[in-house]
Design an enzyme around this catalytic site. Structure first.
Site, PDB file in Angstrom:
ATOM      1  CE  LYS A  13      -4.157  -1.384   2.517  1.00 26.64           C
ATOM      2  NZ  LYS A  13      -4.988  -1.020   3.678  1.00 26.64           N
ATOM      3  CG  ASP A  69     -11.113  -0.446   5.937  1.00 23.07           C
ATOM      4  OD1 ASP A  69     -10.096  -1.128   6.182  1.00 23.07           O
ATOM      5  OD2 ASP A  69     -12.263  -0.863   6.163  1.00 23.07           O
ATOM      6  CE  LYS A 172      -3.648  -2.897  -6.991  1.00 20.53           C
ATOM      7  NZ  LYS A 172      -3.175  -3.496  -5.749  1.00 20.53           N
ATOM      8  NE  ARG A 178      -4.572   0.974  -1.059  1.00 17.34           N
ATOM      9  CZ  ARG A 178      -4.713  -0.273  -1.497  1.00 17.34           C
ATOM     10  NH1 ARG A 178      -4.093  -0.666  -2.595  1.00 17.34           N
ATOM     11  NH2 ARG A 178      -5.443  -1.144  -0.856  1.00 17.34           N
TER      12      ARG A 178
HETATM   13  P1  IMP Z   1      -7.496  -3.104   4.291  1.00 17.89           P
HETATM   14  O1  IMP Z   1      -8.387  -3.297   5.482  1.00 17.89           O
HETATM   15  O2  IMP Z   1      -7.665  -1.782   3.646  1.00 17.89           O
HETATM   16  O3  IMP Z   1      -6.069  -3.429   4.569  1.00 17.89           O
HETATM   17  O4  IMP Z   1      -7.926  -4.131   3.171  1.00 17.89           O
HETATM   18  C1  IMP Z   1      -8.599  -5.324   3.470  1.00 17.89           C
HETATM   19  C2  IMP Z   1      -8.151  -6.436   2.585  1.00 17.89           C
HETATM   20  O5  IMP Z   1      -8.554  -6.174   1.251  1.00 17.89           O
HETATM   21  C3  IMP Z   1      -6.665  -6.686   2.522  1.00 17.89           C
HETATM   22  O6  IMP Z   1      -6.229  -7.537   3.525  1.00 17.89           O
HETATM   23  C4  IMP Z   1      -6.509  -7.347   1.171  1.00 17.89           C
HETATM   24  O7  IMP Z   1      -6.810  -8.702   1.261  1.00 17.89           O
HETATM   25  C5  IMP Z   1      -7.602  -6.681   0.366  1.00 17.89           C
HETATM   26  N1  IMP Z   1      -7.070  -5.579  -0.439  1.00 17.89           N
HETATM   27  C6  IMP Z   1      -6.946  -4.276  -0.076  1.00 17.89           C
HETATM   28  N2  IMP Z   1      -6.421  -3.574  -1.092  1.00 17.89           N
HETATM   29  C7  IMP Z   1      -6.198  -4.459  -2.094  1.00 17.89           C
HETATM   30  C8  IMP Z   1      -5.657  -4.323  -3.402  1.00 17.89           C
HETATM   31  O8  IMP Z   1      -5.256  -3.252  -3.872  1.00 17.89           O
HETATM   32  N3  IMP Z   1      -5.605  -5.461  -4.130  1.00 17.89           N
HETATM   33  C9  IMP Z   1      -6.027  -6.671  -3.665  1.00 17.89           C
HETATM   34  N4  IMP Z   1      -6.527  -6.838  -2.450  1.00 17.89           N
HETATM   35  C10 IMP Z   1      -6.613  -5.737  -1.669  1.00 17.89           C
END
Ligand code: IMP
Length: 191
Positions: A13, A69, A172, A178
């Protein structure tokens, strides 16, 4: 140079966000500001969790900060895993297990429509603002590629025949949830 805390320790990230934010910002992580514990993500929505994380950092550091998130929302699963994307299969952020579970939940399902949604909460001078970025696509029937992280090997964005995990970071970022949310963040920061 504007110093701002990004409430993450996720290296993927961090590099994605750094690339979109550009040179004018000194982006520091949770570790850099001495926050080593997991920030509780107890919200029922992405908006709530982004806000919880940003406020947690602001209350402890008083620094300008933002938190993201992200959820993967699959149409045939009524929007799951959504806010539970990180811990979909197990409690331990296991990307491989999450992807296996997703494939198994969708086995035999023709409708593979899905979207990634990122919400970013920014706190600047004590004032909070939220922005959102989404990307529409579909879930592949098997994993492909080894770039990126999380559900990337299964997500094929609309207009492409390859998964996010088969794209370069720049490709990407140009179209991702994001990347789009961070582009909006930059607009706010530049005001
Ligand atoms: P977070 O709570 O924002 O960290 O995201 C929750 C979950 O979504 C992460 O653990 C990843 O499995 C998935 N995730 C978040 N961003 C991405 C991305 O850009 N690509 C693929 N999976 C993602």
């Amino acid at each position: 140079m504007i110093k701002i805390v990004f409430a993450t320790n996720n290296a993927h990230k961090l590099s994605e966000v750094r690339a979109v934010l550009g040179n004018g910002y000194e982006l520091v992580t949770l570790k850099d500001v001495g926050i080593t514990e997991d920030i509780p993500e107890t919200g029922a929505t992405l908006d709530e969790n982004a806000s919880l994380k940003a406020r947690y950092v602001y209350e402890r550091t008083g620094l300008d900060c933002f938190a993201d998130d992200t959820g993967l929302e699959v149409e045939a699963l009524d929007g799951a895993p959504g806010v539970h994307s990180a811990r979909y299969a197990t409690d331990s952020h296991d990307f491989k297990a999450n992807n296996r579970k997703l494939l198994s939940e969708l086995s035999g399902t023709d409708n593979r429509r899905a979207r990634f949604r990122t919400v970013i909460s920014l706190i600047r001078d004590g004032i909070e603002q939220q922005v959102e970025g989404t990307v529409e696509g579909r879930i592949a029937t098997e994993e492909s590629g080894c770039e990126g992280f999380g559900y990337d090997p299964l997500f094929i964005p609309d207009g492409y025949d390859v998964t996010f995990a088969e794209m370069s970071a720049d490709e990407k970022n140009a179209i991702s949830h994001r990347g789009r949310a961070v582009a909006k963040l930059v607009e706010i920061l530049q005001k």
